[in-house]
Design a protein around this motif. Sequence first.
Motif, PDB file in Angstrom:
ATOM      1  N   ARG A   1     -21.476 -90.236 -85.875  1.00  0.00           N
ATOM      2  CA  ARG A   1     -22.083 -88.941 -85.607  1.00  0.00           C
ATOM      3  C   ARG A   1     -21.119 -87.935 -85.137  1.00  0.00           C
ATOM      4  N   ALA A   2     -20.179 -88.525 -84.640  1.00  0.00           N
ATOM      5  CA  ALA A   2     -19.165 -87.545 -83.948  1.00  0.00           C
ATOM      6  C   ALA A   2     -18.474 -86.825 -84.998  1.00  0.00           C
ATOM      7  N   ASN A   3     -18.294 -85.399 -84.753  1.00  0.00           N
ATOM      8  CA  ASN A   3     -17.593 -84.650 -85.937  1.00  0.00           C
ATOM      9  C   ASN A   3     -16.272 -84.782 -86.268  1.00  0.00           C
ATOM     10  N   SER A   4     -15.556 -85.553 -85.200  1.00  0.00           N
ATOM     11  CA  SER A   4     -14.129 -85.583 -85.304  1.00  0.00           C
ATOM     12  C   SER A   4     -13.537 -87.068 -84.423  1.00  0.00           C
ATOM     13  N   LYS A   5     -12.256 -87.091 -84.959  1.00  0.00           N
ATOM     14  CA  LYS A   5     -11.552 -88.149 -84.079  1.00  0.00           C
ATOM     15  C   LYS A   5     -11.582 -87.483 -82.772  1.00  0.00           C
ATOM     16  N   GLU A   6     -11.262 -86.414 -82.518  1.00  0.00           N
ATOM     17  CA  GLU A   6     -11.027 -85.783 -81.103  1.00  0.00           C
ATOM     18  C   GLU A   6     -12.403 -86.161 -80.098  1.00  0.00           C
ATOM     19  N   SER A   7     -13.529 -86.095 -81.021  1.00  0.00           N
ATOM     20  CA  SER A   7     -14.764 -86.201 -80.114  1.00  0.00           C
ATOM     21  C   SER A   7     -14.985 -87.750 -79.543  1.00  0.00           C
ATOM     22  N   VAL A   8     -14.471 -88.691 -80.655  1.00  0.00           N
ATOM     23  CA  VAL A   8     -14.585 -90.179 -80.268  1.00  0.00           C
ATOM     24  C   VAL A   8     -13.524 -90.396 -79.141  1.00  0.00           C
ATOM     25  N   GLU A   9     -12.421 -89.641 -79.129  1.00  0.00           N
ATOM     26  CA  GLU A   9     -11.169 -89.715 -78.298  1.00  0.00           C
ATOM     27  C   GLU A   9     -11.611 -89.090 -76.956  1.00  0.00           C
ATOM     28  N   CYS A  10     -12.486 -87.979 -77.089  1.00  0.00           N
ATOM     29  CA  CYS A  10     -13.227 -87.609 -75.709  1.00  0.00           C
ATOM     30  C   CYS A  10     -13.985 -88.589 -74.950  1.00  0.00           C
ATOM     31  N   ILE A  11     -14.969 -89.182 -75.748  1.00  0.00           N
ATOM     32  CA  ILE A  11     -15.865 -90.205 -75.245  1.00  0.00           C
ATOM     33  C   ILE A  11     -15.076 -91.274 -74.589  1.00  0.00           C
ATOM     34  N   LEU A  12     -13.934 -91.901 -75.373  1.00  0.00           N
ATOM     35  CA  LEU A  12     -13.078 -92.640 -74.622  1.00  0.00           C
ATOM     36  C   LEU A  12     -12.547 -92.551 -73.401  1.00  0.00           C
ATOM     37  N   GLN A  13     -11.902 -91.356 -73.509  1.00  0.00           N
ATOM     38  CA  GLN A  13     -11.312 -90.840 -72.071  1.00  0.00           C
ATOM     39  C   GLN A  13     -12.216 -90.427 -71.090  1.00  0.00           C
ATOM     40  N   ALA A  14     -13.459 -90.284 -71.387  1.00  0.00           N
ATOM     41  CA  ALA A  14     -14.652 -90.071 -70.261  1.00  0.00           C
ATOM     42  C   ALA A  14     -14.843 -91.358 -69.875  1.00  0.00           C
ATOM     43  N   LEU A  15     -15.075 -92.292 -70.577  1.00  0.00           N
ATOM     44  CA  LEU A  15     -15.406 -93.868 -70.075  1.00  0.00           C
ATOM     45  C   LEU A  15     -14.315 -94.032 -69.241  1.00  0.00           C
ATOM     46  N   TRP A  16     -12.933 -93.963 -69.644  1.00  0.00           N
ATOM     47  CA  TRP A  16     -11.710 -94.509 -68.699  1.00  0.00           C
ATOM     48  C   TRP A  16     -11.914 -93.753 -67.394  1.00  0.00           C
ATOM     49  N   ARG A  17     -12.070 -92.282 -67.559  1.00  0.00           N
ATOM     50  CA  ARG A  17     -11.956 -91.342 -66.263  1.00  0.00           C
ATOM     51  C   ARG A  17     -12.977 -92.016 -65.171  1.00  0.00           C
ATOM     52  N   THR A  18     -14.149 -92.486 -65.505  1.00  0.00           N
ATOM     53  CA  THR A  18     -15.131 -92.690 -64.758  1.00  0.00           C
ATOM     54  C   THR A  18     -15.352 -94.269 -64.807  1.00  0.00           C
ATOM     55  N   ARG A  19     -14.289 -94.866 -64.741  1.00  0.00           N
ATOM     56  CA  ARG A  19     -14.476 -96.403 -64.917  1.00  0.00           C
ATOM     57  C   ARG A  19     -15.060 -96.939 -63.627  1.00  0.00           C
ATOM     58  N   GLN A  20     -14.745 -96.204 -62.370  1.00  0.00           N
ATOM     59  CA  GLN A  20     -14.954 -96.811 -61.080  1.00  0.00           C
ATOM     60  C   GLN A  20     -16.253 -96.473 -60.844  1.00  0.00           C
ATOM     61  N   THR A  21     -16.542 -95.138 -61.232  1.00  0.00           N
ATOM     62  CA  THR A  21     -17.681 -94.455 -60.640  1.00  0.00           C
ATOM     63  C   THR A  21     -19.077 -94.333 -61.530  1.00  0.00           C
ATOM     64  N   GLY A  22     -18.731 -94.601 -62.852  1.00  0.00           N
ATOM     65  CA  GLY A  22     -19.725 -94.348 -63.976  1.00  0.00           C
ATOM     66  C   GLY A  22     -19.957 -92.913 -64.393  1.00  0.00           C
ATOM     67  N   LEU A  23     -20.617 -92.730 -65.456  1.00  0.00           N
ATOM     68  CA  LEU A  23     -20.803 -91.411 -66.148  1.00  0.00           C
ATOM     69  C   LEU A  23     -21.601 -90.599 -65.152  1.00  0.00           C
ATOM     70  N   ASP A  24     -21.280 -89.330 -64.860  1.00  0.00           N
ATOM     71  CA  ASP A  24     -22.335 -88.441 -64.214  1.00  0.00           C
ATOM     72  C   ASP A  24     -23.452 -87.928 -65.316  1.00  0.00           C
ATOM     73  N   SER A  25     -24.408 -87.148 -64.893  1.00  0.00           N
ATOM     74  CA  SER A  25     -25.211 -86.740 -65.908  1.00  0.00           C
ATOM     75  C   SER A  25     -24.801 -85.666 -66.884  1.00  0.00           C
ATOM     76  N   ALA A  26     -23.934 -84.862 -66.127  1.00  0.00           N
ATOM     77  CA  ALA A  26     -23.093 -83.976 -67.131  1.00  0.00           C
ATOM     78  C   ALA A  26     -22.206 -84.743 -68.211  1.00  0.00           C
ATOM     79  N   ASP A  27     -21.411 -85.714 -67.951  1.00  0.00           N
ATOM     80  CA  ASP A  27     -20.592 -86.517 -68.896  1.00  0.00           C
ATOM     81  C   ASP A  27     -21.634 -87.101 -69.782  1.00  0.00           C
ATOM     82  N   ARG A  28     -22.754 -87.437 -69.515  1.00  0.00           N
ATOM     83  CA  ARG A  28     -23.546 -88.278 -70.319  1.00  0.00           C
ATOM     84  C   ARG A  28     -24.141 -87.033 -71.230  1.00  0.00           C
ATOM     85  N   LEU A  29     -24.557 -85.973 -70.664  1.00  0.00           N
ATOM     86  CA  LEU A  29     -25.144 -85.064 -71.773  1.00  0.00           C
ATOM     87  C   LEU A  29     -24.023 -84.623 -72.674  1.00  0.00           C
ATOM     88  N   VAL A  30     -22.794 -84.315 -72.310  1.00  0.00           N
ATOM     89  CA  VAL A  30     -21.911 -83.874 -73.395  1.00  0.00           C
ATOM     90  C   VAL A  30     -21.667 -85.109 -74.308  1.00  0.00           C
TER      91      VAL A  30
END
Length: 198
Positions: A14-43
């Motif tokens: 459903r993601a429009n592009s490779k970059e969108s999937v990349e953004c998801i993976l990067q967000a998951l890595w960035r929040t590996r110790q804290t978990g996604l906040d509500s803003a990240d989940r919404l994005v």
Amino acid sequence: MEHSLWNHLPLLVRANSKESVECILQALWRTRQTGLDSADRLVIRDILQLPNDTDLDPLLVCLRMLIRRCVYENVSKDDIQKLFPEEVLPELQRLLTLLLQKFQTEWRADVFKDQVDFPRLKAMTWNMANQDATEGTDPVAVINLKLQDDTQSHSEVKFQLGKDTLETMVKSMYCIRDQLSDLGGASNRQLSQGTNIV
């Protein structure tokens, strides 16, 4: 359990592009110790056009599991595609493999940076002192350790030892020295054996 998680990966289509999937993976890595906040989940929900978190959570668990295997286990770049079972769509396997390969080295470096770095002993001084001014008290050694870490910051640790505590500490230090010698000797033997083979 793991088998059912793989069934959620097609949501990435459903993601429009490779970059969108990349953004998801990067967000998951960035929040590996804290978990996604509500803003990240919404994005991420917006990227995947999901109305709620019901389908999102299992997908995120699956992606985090893939990231962990890729980074923490001894998986080479060439073996990343082998992490996927056959039921995962080939185009998703290719996309995720490319992205995981792209970030694997960087993420492993991040893990290395995250590890606790112990300071090193730079100097040790001591002096003898009485615990208090009254006569008849046993003298103590006041030990001052100067430590330095990789950031070149210095710290000092000061403590006192009586005769009994000092003897215990010295015995422990001898044990540590002996164990280090044994380990060093075993490593040297392995190196010399390797040298003889070559």
